[in-house]
Design a protein around this motif. Sequence first.
Motif, PDB file in Angstrom:
ATOM      1  N   ALA A  46       0.829  -1.209   0.000  1.00  0.00           N
ATOM      2  CA  ALA A  46       0.000   0.000   0.000  1.00  0.00           C
ATOM      3  C   ALA A  46       0.858   1.252   0.000  1.00  0.00           C
ATOM      4  N   VAL A  47       1.904   1.263   0.818  1.00  0.00           N
ATOM      5  CA  VAL A  47       2.791   2.427   0.872  1.00  0.00           C
ATOM      6  C   VAL A  47       3.479   2.639  -0.468  1.00  0.00           C
ATOM      7  N   ARG A  48       3.966   1.563  -1.056  1.00  0.00           N
ATOM      8  CA  ARG A  48       4.661   1.686  -2.341  1.00  0.00           C
ATOM      9  C   ARG A  48       3.725   2.183  -3.444  1.00  0.00           C
ATOM     10  N   ALA A  49       2.482   1.759  -3.410  1.00  0.00           N
ATOM     11  CA  ALA A  49       1.523   2.237  -4.402  1.00  0.00           C
ATOM     12  C   ALA A  49       1.235   3.722  -4.211  1.00  0.00           C
ATOM     13  N   LEU A  50       1.064   4.151  -2.963  1.00  0.00           N
ATOM     14  CA  LEU A  50       0.771   5.554  -2.694  1.00  0.00           C
ATOM     15  C   LEU A  50       1.971   6.451  -2.973  1.00  0.00           C
ATOM     16  N   ALA A  51       3.165   5.884  -2.856  1.00  0.00           N
ATOM     17  CA  ALA A  51       4.380   6.654  -3.130  1.00  0.00           C
ATOM     18  C   ALA A  51       4.801   6.559  -4.597  1.00  0.00           C
ATOM     19  N   VAL A  75       2.748  13.942  -7.509  1.00  0.00           N
ATOM     20  CA  VAL A  75       2.733  13.284  -6.199  1.00  0.00           C
ATOM     21  C   VAL A  75       4.132  13.259  -5.609  1.00  0.00           C
ATOM     22  N   ARG A  76       5.121  12.874  -6.423  1.00  0.00           N
ATOM     23  CA  ARG A  76       6.497  12.745  -5.922  1.00  0.00           C
ATOM     24  C   ARG A  76       7.052  14.068  -5.429  1.00  0.00           C
ATOM     25  N   ARG A  77       6.606  15.158  -6.028  1.00  0.00           N
ATOM     26  CA  ARG A  77       7.080  16.471  -5.597  1.00  0.00           C
ATOM     27  C   ARG A  77       6.589  16.839  -4.208  1.00  0.00           C
ATOM     28  N   ARG A  78       5.592  16.121  -3.719  1.00  0.00           N
ATOM     29  CA  ARG A  78       4.938  16.513  -2.474  1.00  0.00           C
ATOM     30  C   ARG A  78       5.048  15.482  -1.368  1.00  0.00           C
ATOM     31  N   ILE A  79       5.844  14.448  -1.587  1.00  0.00           N
ATOM     32  CA  ILE A  79       5.949  13.391  -0.577  1.00  0.00           C
ATOM     33  C   ILE A  79       7.394  13.137  -0.170  1.00  0.00           C
ATOM     34  N   GLY A  80       7.540  12.527   0.997  1.00  0.00           N
ATOM     35  CA  GLY A  80       8.810  11.974   1.438  1.00  0.00           C
ATOM     36  C   GLY A  80       8.574  10.537   1.850  1.00  0.00           C
ATOM     37  N   LEU A  81       9.588   9.692   1.711  1.00  0.00           N
ATOM     38  CA  LEU A  81       9.444   8.269   2.031  1.00  0.00           C
ATOM     39  C   LEU A  81      10.680   7.784   2.763  1.00  0.00           C
ATOM     40  N   ALA A  82      10.472   7.251   3.961  1.00  0.00           N
ATOM     41  CA  ALA A  82      11.546   6.611   4.722  1.00  0.00           C
ATOM     42  C   ALA A  82      11.214   5.135   4.846  1.00  0.00           C
ATOM     43  N   GLY A  83      12.047   4.292   4.235  1.00  0.00           N
ATOM     44  CA  GLY A  83      11.808   2.859   4.259  1.00  0.00           C
ATOM     45  C   GLY A  83      12.333   2.202   5.521  1.00  0.00           C
ATOM     46  N   GLN A  84      12.373   0.882   5.520  1.00  0.00           N
ATOM     47  CA  GLN A  84      12.767   0.147   6.710  1.00  0.00           C
ATOM     48  C   GLN A  84      14.262   0.238   6.978  1.00  0.00           C
ATOM     49  N   ASN A  85      15.045   0.555   5.954  1.00  0.00           N
ATOM     50  CA  ASN A  85      16.492   0.707   6.112  1.00  0.00           C
ATOM     51  C   ASN A  85      16.902   2.122   5.721  1.00  0.00           C
ATOM     52  N   ALA A  86      17.820   2.712   6.496  1.00  0.00           N
ATOM     53  CA  ALA A  86      18.258   4.078   6.237  1.00  0.00           C
ATOM     54  C   ALA A  86      18.936   4.174   4.874  1.00  0.00           C
ATOM     55  N   ALA A  87      18.400   5.019   4.000  1.00  0.00           N
ATOM     56  CA  ALA A  87      18.909   5.153   2.630  1.00  0.00           C
ATOM     57  C   ALA A  87      19.841   6.351   2.542  1.00  0.00           C
ATOM     58  N   VAL A  88      20.986   6.252   3.220  1.00  0.00           N
ATOM     59  CA  VAL A  88      21.984   7.321   3.199  1.00  0.00           C
ATOM     60  C   VAL A  88      23.336   6.739   2.817  1.00  0.00           C
ATOM     61  N   ASP A  89      24.188   7.570   2.257  1.00  0.00           N
ATOM     62  CA  ASP A  89      25.511   7.144   1.808  1.00  0.00           C
ATOM     63  C   ASP A  89      26.476   7.201   2.988  1.00  0.00           C
ATOM     64  N   GLU A  90      27.013   6.050   3.395  1.00  0.00           N
ATOM     65  CA  GLU A  90      27.866   5.990   4.572  1.00  0.00           C
ATOM     66  C   GLU A  90      29.228   6.625   4.356  1.00  0.00           C
ATOM     67  N   LEU A  91      29.651   6.791   3.104  1.00  0.00           N
ATOM     68  CA  LEU A  91      30.966   7.382   2.832  1.00  0.00           C
ATOM     69  C   LEU A  91      30.927   8.904   2.891  1.00  0.00           C
ATOM     70  N   LEU A  92      29.758   9.482   2.701  1.00  0.00           N
ATOM     71  CA  LEU A  92      29.602  10.929   2.782  1.00  0.00           C
ATOM     72  C   LEU A  92      29.303  11.343   4.216  1.00  0.00           C
ATOM     73  N   THR A  93      29.534  12.592   4.520  1.00  0.00           N
ATOM     74  CA  THR A  93      29.132  13.102   5.828  1.00  0.00           C
ATOM     75  C   THR A  93      27.620  13.330   5.833  1.00  0.00           C
ATOM     76  N   GLY A  94      27.068  13.534   7.020  1.00  0.00           N
ATOM     77  CA  GLY A  94      25.643  13.827   7.088  1.00  0.00           C
ATOM     78  C   GLY A  94      25.300  15.074   6.300  1.00  0.00           C
ATOM     79  N   ARG A  95      26.122  16.104   6.420  1.00  0.00           N
ATOM     80  CA  ARG A  95      25.876  17.348   5.696  1.00  0.00           C
ATOM     81  C   ARG A  95      25.942  17.124   4.193  1.00  0.00           C
ATOM     82  N   GLU A  96      26.942  16.364   3.753  1.00  0.00           N
ATOM     83  CA  GLU A  96      27.093  16.107   2.308  1.00  0.00           C
ATOM     84  C   GLU A  96      25.893  15.343   1.753  1.00  0.00           C
ATOM     85  N   ASN A  97      25.355  14.409   2.536  1.00  0.00           N
ATOM     86  CA  ASN A  97      24.157  13.682   2.099  1.00  0.00           C
ATOM     87  C   ASN A  97      23.007  14.647   1.850  1.00  0.00           C
TER      88      ASN A  97
END
Length: 314
Positions: A46-51, A75-97
């Motif tokens: 359901a979440v994937r369909a709505l996103a 729709v995509r311009r107006r939503i944010g999606l956080a999945g079950q696993n953090a989708a961030v780049d571990e090699l970059l800093t938090g600010r760079e992400n």
Amino acid sequence: MDLAIEVTGLRKTYDKTEALRGIDLSVRTGSVLGLLGPNGAGKTTAVRALATLLVPDGGQAKVAGFDVVAQPREVRRRIGLAGQNAAVDELLTGRENLVLLGRLLHLGGAGARRRAQELLERFDLVAAGDRPVGTYSGGMRRRLDLASCLVGHPQVLFLDEPTTGLDPASRQSLWNTVRGLVADGMTVLLTTQYLEEADYLADQIVVIAAGQVIADGTPDELKRKVGQEWLEVAVALPDRVAAAVAVLAPLAVDEPSTDPVKGLVKLQLRDGMDGIAAAAVALRDAGVDVADFALRRPTLDDVFFNLVGRQPQG
């Protein structure tokens, strides 16, 4: 009613498996919908369909006023999606992400840096902002992941089991952050396997099983459907359970239930609040020492067990 999410008869089939069998949802702007269900119920579908990450086979869904099939870009311009696993780049800093995402969202160099700083401050990540994400704790990564979902100022936020694996302190911190976002007017659809999380955050709860909605209401409404509150008495000496039952039974709607090993007596009182005082006096007069005496109310665990017979998983 101003609705941020409107879903009617949404269907999705994988091969011969009906993941969604015509579900209906409506979420008010500036509120939290908790979507609960056992493993394989259709929550993530359901979440994937709505996103707009997959195309439904039938029904209609609008998010922020736009059709997820006919107007997916809007729709995509107006939503944010956080999945079950953090989708961030571990090699970059938090600010760079965050700056990278800002640039991809066409905020420009200065705008992206400004937005990154705002989010680092909001999520208490300023001190760690210039460290590689690979050095972050699990809670810090989840906060950064949530921050990354907000770079583009979304109106609707989808959180798919956002606190799985977090320690209690990190979970509470994320809950407080979500409450702050909703207070600012954001709409949140939350799937979770932690029922206390849904109870704490959700204004409305929908329970689905086998791709269908089986319950819908506020947490309190669903709890009331399970039953009324009950008195739970823990006697100091387990061999006094029988004596406690003897004096409490006349005050109960039905025969009290007992757990002789734990020394517990549970009963629904006939006279409500007046019955509580009467029960306390009866136990005292009978010389039954009490270790605990409390009025218990149904929890979402009771609701879930009553509806589907087991705890939610995944």
